[in-house]
Design a protein around this motif. Structure first.
Motif: not given
Length: 64
Positions: A48-53, A56-64
């Motif tokens: 997820r850290e390497h997949w962006g949309v 933002q990365s998906l990991a960053a979106r998960d945290k938001a």
């Protein structure tokens, strides 16, 4: 000799991956009359850290 690359984030079970492979192979045989014996399906798991949309990365979106 079709080659299909499926990219997903981690989390799918082995059974789900097998179903994706079988279903993709079956679809190509049905729609395009491709030989299942020469159809390649590859599943890549992208962290997820390497997949962006949306910038933002998906990991960053998960945290938001």
């Amino acid at each position: 000799m079709p080659y299909v690359n499926i990219r997903i984030t981690p989390g799918a079970t082995q059974a789900q991956k097998e179903e994706l492979i079988a279903g993709t192979t079956e679809l190509l045989a049905k729609v395009l009359n491709k030989n299942p014996a020469s159809t390649f399906v590859v599943i890549d798991e992208v962290e997820r850290e390497h997949w962006g949309v949306g910038g933002q990365s998906l990991a960053a979106r998960d945290k938001a």
